[in-house]
Design a protein around this motif. Structure first.
Motif, PDB file in Angstrom:
ATOM      1  N   MET A  64      33.561 -70.098  87.494  1.00  0.00           N
ATOM      2  CA  MET A  64      32.650 -71.227  87.719  1.00  0.00           C
ATOM      3  C   MET A  64      33.409 -72.498  88.073  1.00  0.00           C
ATOM      4  O   MET A  64      32.877 -73.384  88.753  1.00  0.00           O
ATOM      5  N   GLU A  65      34.668 -72.589  87.629  1.00  0.00           N
ATOM      6  CA  GLU A  65      35.465 -73.798  87.850  1.00  0.00           C
ATOM      7  C   GLU A  65      35.582 -74.178  89.317  1.00  0.00           C
ATOM      8  O   GLU A  65      35.610 -75.357  89.668  1.00  0.00           O
ATOM      9  N   SER A  66      35.672 -73.167  90.179  1.00  0.00           N
ATOM     10  CA  SER A  66      35.915 -73.420  91.599  1.00  0.00           C
ATOM     11  C   SER A  66      34.628 -73.590  92.399  1.00  0.00           C
ATOM     12  O   SER A  66      34.669 -73.687  93.625  1.00  0.00           O
ATOM     13  N   THR A  67      33.480 -73.629  91.716  1.00  0.00           N
ATOM     14  CA  THR A  67      32.209 -73.806  92.412  1.00  0.00           C
ATOM     15  C   THR A  67      31.673 -75.210  92.197  1.00  0.00           C
ATOM     16  O   THR A  67      32.011 -75.884  91.223  1.00  0.00           O
ATOM     17  N   THR A  68      30.821 -75.631  93.122  1.00  0.00           N
ATOM     18  CA  THR A  68      30.189 -76.949  93.039  1.00  0.00           C
ATOM     19  C   THR A  68      28.688 -76.785  93.239  1.00  0.00           C
ATOM     20  O   THR A  68      28.199 -75.696  93.537  1.00  0.00           O
ATOM     21  N   TRP A  69      27.973 -77.892  93.148  1.00  0.00           N
ATOM     22  CA  TRP A  69      26.523 -77.809  93.296  1.00  0.00           C
ATOM     23  C   TRP A  69      26.132 -77.346  94.698  1.00  0.00           C
ATOM     24  O   TRP A  69      25.068 -76.750  94.878  1.00  0.00           O
ATOM     25  N   ARG A  70      26.972 -77.573  95.683  1.00  0.00           N
ATOM     26  CA  ARG A  70      26.660 -77.123  97.038  1.00  0.00           C
ATOM     27  C   ARG A  70      26.697 -75.598  97.130  1.00  0.00           C
ATOM     28  O   ARG A  70      25.909 -74.999  97.868  1.00  0.00           O
ATOM     29  N   HIS A  71      27.595 -74.955  96.390  1.00  0.00           N
ATOM     30  CA  HIS A  71      27.603 -73.491  96.321  1.00  0.00           C
ATOM     31  C   HIS A  71      26.322 -72.992  95.649  1.00  0.00           C
ATOM     32  O   HIS A  71      25.694 -72.040  96.103  1.00  0.00           O
ATOM     33  N   TRP A  72      25.936 -73.636  94.553  1.00  0.00           N
ATOM     34  CA  TRP A  72      24.737 -73.218  93.815  1.00  0.00           C
ATOM     35  C   TRP A  72      23.487 -73.406  94.677  1.00  0.00           C
ATOM     36  O   TRP A  72      22.621 -72.525  94.724  1.00  0.00           O
ATOM     37  N   TYR A  73      23.445 -74.531  95.364  1.00  0.00           N
ATOM     38  CA  TYR A  73      22.292 -74.796  96.225  1.00  0.00           C
ATOM     39  C   TYR A  73      22.246 -73.801  97.384  1.00  0.00           C
ATOM     40  O   TYR A  73      21.173 -73.351  97.785  1.00  0.00           O
ATOM     41  N   GLY A  74      23.410 -73.458  97.919  1.00  0.00           N
ATOM     42  CA  GLY A  74      23.463 -72.478  99.002  1.00  0.00           C
ATOM     43  C   GLY A  74      22.899 -71.133  98.579  1.00  0.00           C
ATOM     44  O   GLY A  74      22.189 -70.467  99.348  1.00  0.00           O
ATOM     45  N   ALA A  75      23.197 -70.717  97.356  1.00  0.00           N
ATOM     46  CA  ALA A  75      22.667 -69.442  96.855  1.00  0.00           C
ATOM     47  C   ALA A  75      21.152 -69.519  96.677  1.00  0.00           C
ATOM     48  O   ALA A  75      20.431 -68.561  96.974  1.00  0.00           O
ATOM     49  N   ALA A  76      20.662 -70.659  96.183  1.00  0.00           N
ATOM     50  CA  ALA A  76      19.219 -70.833  96.041  1.00  0.00           C
ATOM     51  C   ALA A  76      18.538 -70.805  97.408  1.00  0.00           C
ATOM     52  O   ALA A  76      17.459 -70.215  97.577  1.00  0.00           O
ATOM     53  N   LEU A  77      19.176 -71.418  98.392  1.00  0.00           N
ATOM     54  CA  LEU A  77      18.627 -71.429  99.741  1.00  0.00           C
ATOM     55  C   LEU A  77      18.620 -70.018 100.340  1.00  0.00           C
ATOM     56  O   LEU A  77      17.659 -69.630 101.016  1.00  0.00           O
ATOM     57  N   ASP A  78      19.672 -69.256 100.084  1.00  0.00           N
ATOM     58  CA  ASP A  78      19.684 -67.854 100.525  1.00  0.00           C
ATOM     59  C   ASP A  78      18.501 -67.098  99.930  1.00  0.00           C
ATOM     60  O   ASP A  78      17.848 -66.294 100.612  1.00  0.00           O
ATOM     61  N   GLY A  79      18.250 -67.329  98.645  1.00  0.00           N
ATOM     62  CA  GLY A  79      17.116 -66.677  97.994  1.00  0.00           C
ATOM     63  C   GLY A  79      15.796 -67.072  98.625  1.00  0.00           C
ATOM     64  O   GLY A  79      14.903 -66.238  98.809  1.00  0.00           O
ATOM     65  N   LEU A  80      15.673 -68.352  98.972  1.00  0.00           N
ATOM     66  CA  LEU A  80      14.460 -68.838  99.623  1.00  0.00           C
ATOM     67  C   LEU A  80      14.233 -68.118 100.950  1.00  0.00           C
ATOM     68  O   LEU A  80      13.129 -67.652 101.247  1.00  0.00           O
ATOM     69  N   HIS A  81      15.288 -67.995 101.749  1.00  0.00           N
ATOM     70  CA  HIS A  81      15.165 -67.328 103.046  1.00  0.00           C
ATOM     71  C   HIS A  81      14.853 -65.839 102.877  1.00  0.00           C
ATOM     72  O   HIS A  81      14.057 -65.278 103.643  1.00  0.00           O
ATOM     73  N   LEU A  82      15.473 -65.215 101.902  1.00  0.00           N
ATOM     74  CA  LEU A  82      15.202 -63.796 101.660  1.00  0.00           C
ATOM     75  C   LEU A  82      13.751 -63.587 101.269  1.00  0.00           C
ATOM     76  O   LEU A  82      13.074 -62.682 101.784  1.00  0.00           O
ATOM     77  N   LEU A  83      13.261 -64.425 100.378  1.00  0.00           N
ATOM     78  CA  LEU A  83      11.875 -64.288  99.928  1.00  0.00           C
ATOM     79  C   LEU A  83      10.899 -64.582 101.074  1.00  0.00           C
ATOM     80  O   LEU A  83       9.819 -63.977 101.146  1.00  0.00           O
TER      81      LEU A  83
END
Length: 251
Positions: A64-83
Motif C-alpha cells: 500500500m505504501e507505493s500507492t496513492t489516491w490516484r491509483h485507488w480512484y483509477g481502480a474505482a473508475l475501472d469498476g465503473l466502466h466494467l459495470l
C-alpha cells in the motif's frame, strides 16, 4: 517480481443480477470483505453488484505504501466502466475513503445515485499536523481494531496504517471537497455520531456542499466507523437499498 498473494476474503466480487448496477468501494486499509454483506443484500433486491479491490489493499501492508489516491480512484473508475458494460444504470456506494471515491466518480461521470458511508472530511486524530515529522521516523502506525459481533471473514483489513498513504488520503479529501458542488445526482450520506475515526461534522459538510437537489443525511447512534459490519448494519443495508429505488426524491 514478487507475486501478490491476496488475503483470504479480500478478493473482489461480482454478483450478477438485473440491469441496474451497484459499484461498491471499500475503505482505507480495508478490503471488499467489509462490503460483502451489503452487496449480498442488494443482490437479493435484484441489483448487479461489483465490489472492487483497491490497489495496495488486501495483500501486504508494504504494497500500500507505493500507492496513492490516484491509483485507488483509477481502480474505482475501472469498476465503473466494467459495470457499465453489464448494466444500463450505475449507482455507486462507498465506505469511508471509498465514500470519497464514490463522490468523486459522481462528480465526474454519469452516476444515477451515490451513497457515502462514514466518508471523512474531518478526521478525529489530533496528530495530523505532525504527520510529516512522524513520516521521518516511521513508516507504519498500528490501528485500534474494533471487535465486531460478526464472522471475521467480513472484516478483513490491515492492522496498521502506512503513513505515506495517509498523506495521500488527505490529498484526496482536499480534492473531493472541491468536487462536491459538481455532484448533482441523488445522494445519501450515512454517518454514526459515536465513531472515533471520522468527526461527525464531516457528514454535515458533505450534505451542505453537494450540488444535488435530492440528498439525505441519515444518522446512526450506536455504530463505530465500519458501519457495514457493525451493530446497525441491517439498518444501513435497508436504508441504502431503499435509497437506490427510482422513487427516491427526498431533499
Amino acid at each position: 517480481m514478487k507475486s501478490l498473494q491476496i488475503m483470504p476474503g479480500a478478493e473482489p466480487f461480482l454478483l450478477t443480477g438485473g440491469a441496474r448496477g451497484v459499484l461498491l468501494i471499500h475503505g482505507f486499509t480495508g478490503t471488499p470483505a467489509e462490503m460483502r454483506l451489503l452487496g449480498e443484500h442488494l443482490h437479493e433486491k435484484g441489483f448487479t453488484v461489483l465490489a472492487v479491490r483497491l490497489p495496495g489493499h488486501g495483500t501486504e501492508i508494504q504494497d500500500m505504501e507505493s500507492t496513492t489516491w490516484r491509483h485507488w480512484y483509477g481502480a474505482a473508475l475501472d469498476g465503473l466502466h466494467l459495470l457499465t458494460s453489464l448494466c444500463n444504470e450505475i449507482n455507486v456506494v462507498g465506505l469511508s475513503m471509498g465514500g470519497l471515491l464514490a463522490l468523486k466518480l459522481a462528480a465526474e461521470y454519469p452516476v444515477a445515485r451515490v451513497a457515502a458511508l462514514s466518508a471523512p472530511i474531518f478526521l478525529t486524530t489530533r496528530r495530523l499536523p505532525l504527520l510529516p515529522l512522524y513520516r521521518a521516523f516511521r513508516r507504519f502506525i498500528p490501528k485500534k481494531r474494533r471487535v465486531y459481533d460478526i464472522d471475521p471473514r467480513y472484516h478483513v483489513a490491515y492492522d496498521s496504517t502506512p503513513l505515506a498513504s495517509l498523506s495521500s488520503l488527505l490529498d484526496l479529501i482536499q480534492s473531493v471537497q472541491e468536487d462536491l458542488p459538481n455532484v448533482h445526482c441523488p445522494a445519501l450520506i450515512i454517518q454514526s455520531r459515536r465513531e472515533h475515526t471520522v468527526r461527525p461534522e464531516s457528514a454535515t459538510f458533505i450534505q451542505e456542499h453537494l450540488g444535488s437537489q435530492a440528498k439525505e443525511l441519515f444518522w446512526l447512534e450506536k455504530s463505530g466507523h465500519v458501519i457495514t459490519v457493525d451493530i446497525e448494519r441491517e439498518k444501513v443495508f435497508t436504508k441504502v437499498a431503499d435509497f437506490l429505488q427510482p422513487t427516491f426524491t427526498k431533499e
